[in-house]
Write a protein that holds these residues in place. Structure first.
Motif, PDB file in Angstrom:
ATOM      1  N   GLY A  67     -14.329  34.592 -12.114  1.00  0.00           N
ATOM      2  CA  GLY A  67     -15.656  33.993 -12.146  1.00  0.00           C
ATOM      3  C   GLY A  67     -16.209  33.789 -13.537  1.00  0.00           C
ATOM      4  N   ARG A  68     -15.321  33.734 -14.530  1.00  0.00           N
ATOM      5  CA  ARG A  68     -15.770  33.515 -15.918  1.00  0.00           C
ATOM      6  C   ARG A  68     -15.968  32.028 -16.159  1.00  0.00           C
ATOM      7  NH1 ARG A  68     -11.871  36.688 -19.919  1.00  0.00           N
ATOM      8  NH2 ARG A  68     -13.359  35.691 -21.365  1.00  0.00           N
ATOM      9  N   ARG A  69     -17.196  31.682 -16.493  1.00  0.00           N
ATOM     10  CA  ARG A  69     -17.547  30.282 -16.687  1.00  0.00           C
ATOM     11  C   ARG A  69     -16.845  29.721 -17.933  1.00  0.00           C
ATOM     12  NH1 ARG A  69     -23.642  29.745 -17.066  1.00  0.00           N
ATOM     13  NH2 ARG A  69     -23.311  30.281 -19.254  1.00  0.00           N
ATOM     14  N   PRO A  70     -16.242  28.531 -17.852  1.00  0.00           N
ATOM     15  CA  PRO A  70     -15.613  27.932 -19.039  1.00  0.00           C
ATOM     16  C   PRO A  70     -16.640  27.649 -20.124  1.00  0.00           C
ATOM     17  CG  PRO A  70     -14.887  26.822 -17.024  1.00  0.00           C
ATOM     18  CD  PRO A  70     -16.041  27.711 -16.642  1.00  0.00           C
ATOM     19  N   THR A  71     -16.191  27.658 -21.354  1.00  0.00           N
ATOM     20  CA  THR A  71     -17.073  27.291 -22.468  1.00  0.00           C
ATOM     21  C   THR A  71     -17.141  25.775 -22.650  1.00  0.00           C
ATOM     22  OG1 THR A  71     -15.218  27.542 -24.010  1.00  0.00           O
ATOM     23  CG2 THR A  71     -16.655  29.455 -23.682  1.00  0.00           C
ATOM     24  N   ARG A  72     -16.135  25.081 -22.181  1.00  0.00           N
ATOM     25  CA  ARG A  72     -16.125  23.615 -22.246  1.00  0.00           C
ATOM     26  C   ARG A  72     -14.981  23.119 -21.372  1.00  0.00           C
ATOM     27  NH1 ARG A  72     -12.670  21.198 -26.936  1.00  0.00           N
ATOM     28  NH2 ARG A  72     -11.189  22.876 -27.372  1.00  0.00           N
ATOM     29  N   LEU A  73     -15.027  21.822 -21.056  1.00  0.00           N
ATOM     30  CA  LEU A  73     -13.935  21.130 -20.377  1.00  0.00           C
ATOM     31  C   LEU A  73     -13.456  20.010 -21.290  1.00  0.00           C
ATOM     32  CD1 LEU A  73     -15.429  20.778 -16.772  1.00  0.00           C
ATOM     33  CD2 LEU A  73     -13.945  22.590 -17.653  1.00  0.00           C
ATOM     34  N   PHE A  74     -12.154  19.889 -21.435  1.00  0.00           N
ATOM     35  CA  PHE A  74     -11.672  18.904 -22.403  1.00  0.00           C
ATOM     36  C   PHE A  74     -10.265  18.434 -22.033  1.00  0.00           C
ATOM     37  CE2 PHE A  74      -9.714  22.744 -23.828  1.00  0.00           C
ATOM     38  CZ  PHE A  74      -8.558  22.367 -24.497  1.00  0.00           C
ATOM     39  N   GLN A  77     -10.120  25.666 -21.580  1.00  0.00           N
ATOM     40  CA  GLN A  77      -9.088  26.249 -22.427  1.00  0.00           C
ATOM     41  C   GLN A  77      -8.316  27.310 -21.630  1.00  0.00           C
ATOM     42  OE1 GLN A  77      -8.754  25.393 -25.891  1.00  0.00           O
ATOM     43  NE2 GLN A  77      -6.802  26.473 -25.779  1.00  0.00           N
ATOM     44  N   GLY A  78      -7.018  27.165 -21.523  1.00  0.00           N
ATOM     45  CA  GLY A  78      -6.203  28.109 -20.779  1.00  0.00           C
ATOM     46  C   GLY A  78      -6.141  27.860 -19.288  1.00  0.00           C
ATOM     47  N   GLY A  79      -6.786  26.789 -18.797  1.00  0.00           N
ATOM     48  CA  GLY A  79      -6.728  26.460 -17.383  1.00  0.00           C
ATOM     49  C   GLY A  79      -7.857  27.109 -16.583  1.00  0.00           C
ATOM     50  N   TRP A  80      -7.749  27.022 -15.245  1.00  0.00           N
ATOM     51  CA  TRP A  80      -8.822  27.440 -14.344  1.00  0.00           C
ATOM     52  C   TRP A  80      -8.706  28.895 -13.889  1.00  0.00           C
ATOM     53  CZ3 TRP A  80     -12.995  24.642 -13.855  1.00  0.00           C
ATOM     54  CH2 TRP A  80     -12.939  23.257 -14.080  1.00  0.00           C
ATOM     55  N   GLN A  81      -7.696  29.606 -14.325  1.00  0.00           N
ATOM     56  CA  GLN A  81      -7.439  30.943 -13.784  1.00  0.00           C
ATOM     57  C   GLN A  81      -8.616  31.901 -13.988  1.00  0.00           C
ATOM     58  OE1 GLN A  81      -3.765  32.610 -15.136  1.00  0.00           O
ATOM     59  NE2 GLN A  81      -3.913  34.432 -13.858  1.00  0.00           N
ATOM     60  N   SER A  82      -9.223  31.893 -15.170  1.00  0.00           N
ATOM     61  CA  SER A  82     -10.327  32.822 -15.450  1.00  0.00           C
ATOM     62  C   SER A  82     -11.517  32.560 -14.536  1.00  0.00           C
ATOM     63  CB  SER A  82     -10.753  32.716 -16.921  1.00  0.00           C
ATOM     64  OG  SER A  82      -9.724  33.156 -17.769  1.00  0.00           O
ATOM     65  N   TRP A  83     -11.781  31.313 -14.225  1.00  0.00           N
ATOM     66  CA  TRP A  83     -12.900  30.987 -13.340  1.00  0.00           C
ATOM     67  C   TRP A  83     -12.573  31.340 -11.890  1.00  0.00           C
ATOM     68  CZ3 TRP A  83     -17.767  30.207 -12.574  1.00  0.00           C
ATOM     69  CH2 TRP A  83     -18.218  29.502 -11.459  1.00  0.00           C
ATOM     70  N   VAL A  84     -11.368  31.002 -11.445  1.00  0.00           N
ATOM     71  CA  VAL A  84     -11.000  31.236 -10.050  1.00  0.00           C
ATOM     72  C   VAL A  84     -10.882  32.726  -9.740  1.00  0.00           C
ATOM     73  CG1 VAL A  84      -9.208  30.866  -8.311  1.00  0.00           C
ATOM     74  CG2 VAL A  84      -9.882  28.991  -9.842  1.00  0.00           C
ATOM     75  N   GLN A  85     -10.260  33.464 -10.620  1.00  0.00           N
ATOM     76  CA  GLN A  85      -9.979  34.873 -10.339  1.00  0.00           C
ATOM     77  C   GLN A  85     -11.088  35.819 -10.789  1.00  0.00           C
ATOM     78  OE1 GLN A  85      -6.137  35.856 -11.953  1.00  0.00           O
ATOM     79  NE2 GLN A  85      -5.029  34.495 -10.540  1.00  0.00           N
ATOM     80  N   PHE A 101     -21.546  25.138 -13.250  1.00  0.00           N
ATOM     81  CA  PHE A 101     -20.932  26.331 -12.663  1.00  0.00           C
ATOM     82  C   PHE A 101     -22.010  27.294 -12.146  1.00  0.00           C
ATOM     83  CE2 PHE A 101     -17.762  24.468 -15.408  1.00  0.00           C
ATOM     84  CZ  PHE A 101     -16.612  24.533 -14.639  1.00  0.00           C
ATOM     85  N   VAL A 102     -22.744  26.824 -11.173  1.00  0.00           N
ATOM     86  CA  VAL A 102     -23.721  27.648 -10.450  1.00  0.00           C
ATOM     87  C   VAL A 102     -23.478  27.429  -8.962  1.00  0.00           C
ATOM     88  CG1 VAL A 102     -25.460  27.574 -12.278  1.00  0.00           C
ATOM     89  CG2 VAL A 102     -25.432  25.789 -10.513  1.00  0.00           C
ATOM     90  N   PRO A 103     -23.886  28.382  -8.130  1.00  0.00           N
ATOM     91  CA  PRO A 103     -23.700  28.205  -6.689  1.00  0.00           C
ATOM     92  C   PRO A 103     -24.333  26.911  -6.192  1.00  0.00           C
ATOM     93  CG  PRO A 103     -24.313  30.465  -7.171  1.00  0.00           C
ATOM     94  CD  PRO A 103     -24.472  29.702  -8.446  1.00  0.00           C
ATOM     95  N   GLY A 104     -23.591  26.178  -5.394  1.00  0.00           N
ATOM     96  CA  GLY A 104     -24.085  24.938  -4.825  1.00  0.00           C
ATOM     97  C   GLY A 104     -23.895  23.714  -5.694  1.00  0.00           C
ATOM     98  N   ALA A 105     -23.386  23.878  -6.917  1.00  0.00           N
ATOM     99  CA  ALA A 105     -23.161  22.728  -7.794  1.00  0.00           C
ATOM    100  C   ALA A 105     -21.969  21.908  -7.292  1.00  0.00           C
ATOM    101  CB  ALA A 105     -22.900  23.200  -9.219  1.00  0.00           C
ATOM    102  N   PRO A 106     -21.957  20.605  -7.565  1.00  0.00           N
ATOM    103  CA  PRO A 106     -20.820  19.784  -7.146  1.00  0.00           C
ATOM    104  C   PRO A 106     -19.517  20.323  -7.722  1.00  0.00           C
ATOM    105  CG  PRO A 106     -22.636  18.407  -7.902  1.00  0.00           C
ATOM    106  CD  PRO A 106     -22.995  19.817  -8.273  1.00  0.00           C
ATOM    107  N   ASN A 107     -18.435  20.109  -6.977  1.00  0.00           N
ATOM    108  CA  ASN A 107     -17.139  20.608  -7.458  1.00  0.00           C
ATOM    109  C   ASN A 107     -16.232  19.501  -7.991  1.00  0.00           C
ATOM    110  OD1 ASN A 107     -16.343  19.301  -5.149  1.00  0.00           O
ATOM    111  ND2 ASN A 107     -15.716  21.152  -4.042  1.00  0.00           N
ATOM    112  N   LYS A 108     -16.741  18.264  -8.077  1.00  0.00           N
ATOM    113  CA  LYS A 108     -15.916  17.183  -8.602  1.00  0.00           C
ATOM    114  C   LYS A 108     -16.796  16.150  -9.288  1.00  0.00           C
ATOM    115  CE  LYS A 108     -12.333  13.841  -7.296  1.00  0.00           C
ATOM    116  NZ  LYS A 108     -11.516  13.277  -6.186  1.00  0.00           N
TER     117      LYS A 108
END
Length: 305
Positions: free
Chosen positions: A180-187, A170-178, A285-292
């Protein structure tokens, strides 16, 4: 005239049965008179104006030796009695014209097919069609053969690029990238347009099944569940007739086995909802988790119900 409603059964090639109602709604013919009498001598306008309870169409044409006329017949009126004025040496009805009214079942509830049925009427004195006590028909049975074709429409249109679904927070990837706030869901909600006049079902196929739904996976085989649901436009109901809003699409098809339109739906928007649920977020969304994560999902609209 048999102006009351009568029922007949029509049956499709597949054995589906429906009831059709029919009634005679108009009557007319051409009659010839034998000389030396002529039509003018006994008032042709008598045929132009129908006796009650029949209704006039104003139609009358012909010559001194023949005339053509037509009346309308209201529902279940019984007899319309026209009394002769003079003796006529001879009179023949040389053809027979009619109008009929038909009540069909709701075609939206009928399976596709060609339905056939018949109904028979009798002709002659004291029969269904009675043109007078001395008017004897050369054929005393009139058979109507009905052929009703039901051809349904089911068409789905996906906008260009709509088959490539990118899941985002929700709102795009900005919160995670800037931050580090983990998304609540992907949709992702993907719209489509649908035309429908008959029943259909929806089915789901997955490249990576996960229980009764699909999954998306990383290159190392790590998978997370992908929930898919559908919302349909007004006019298309589920098996209980309720509006379809975020109804889960499952591999066993149990929730989407029947949809039925209440009226013809003409290019109305619906939505496919794709979502990775909240309980999958911690592992993604943990260190070392796949990114795709990727996967193919096939959604089927099927008119063979």
């Amino acid at each position: 005239m048999p102006s009351e409603w009568r029922s007949l059964e029509v049956v499709s090639e597949g054995g589906a049965k429906e009831t059709v109602e029919v009634r005679i709604a108009g009557i007319g013919n051409r009659f010839n008179v034998a000389g030396p009498a002529t039509i003018n001598s006994w008032g042709p306008r008598t045929w132009q104006y129908a006796p009650a309870p029949c209704l006039s169409t104003g139609f009358l044409t012909g010559t001194t030796q023949y005339a053509l006329w037509f009346w309308l017949v209201p529902e279940a009126v019984g007899a319309c009695n026209l009394v002769h004025r003079v003796d006529v040496p001879g009179l023949d009805y040389v053809n027979f014209e009619y109008a009929y009214e038909l009540r069909t079942p709701n075609p939206l509830t009928m399976p596709t097919g060609t339905y056939r049925g018949t109904i028979a009427y009798s002709l002659g004195p004291n029969q269904d069609f009675d043109f007078g006590d001395i008017m004897i028909p050369n054929d005393d049975t009139l058979v109507f053969n009905f052929t009703l074709s039901v051809v349904h429409v089911l068409k789905v249109e996906i906008p260009p690029g709509g088959n490539n679904v990118e899941l985002v927070p929700q709102g795009g990837w900005q919160s995670w990238v800037q931050q580090g706030r983990r998304p609540t869901r992907l949709f992702r909600d993907q719209t489509f347009n649908i035309w429908s006049s008959g029943r259909f079902k929806m089915e789901l196929q997955c490249q990576f099944p996960s229980g009764n739904t699909c999954a998306i996976e990383s290159e190392d085989g790590t998978g997370v569940p992908l929930n898919i649901s559908v919302s349909l436009p007004n006019g298309i109901g589920d098996v209980s007739g309720q509006r379809v809003s975020r109804l889960p699409l499952l591999l066993d098809g149990s929730t989407t086995s029947l949809f039925a339109p209440t009226h013809y739906v003409d290019r109305r928007p619906g939505t496919l909802h794709f979502e990775v649920p909240a309980d999958a977020m911690p592992q993604m969304f943990v260190p070392g988790a796949p990114n795709k994560y990727t996967g193919n999902v096939t959604v089927i609209w099927d008119s063979e119900v």
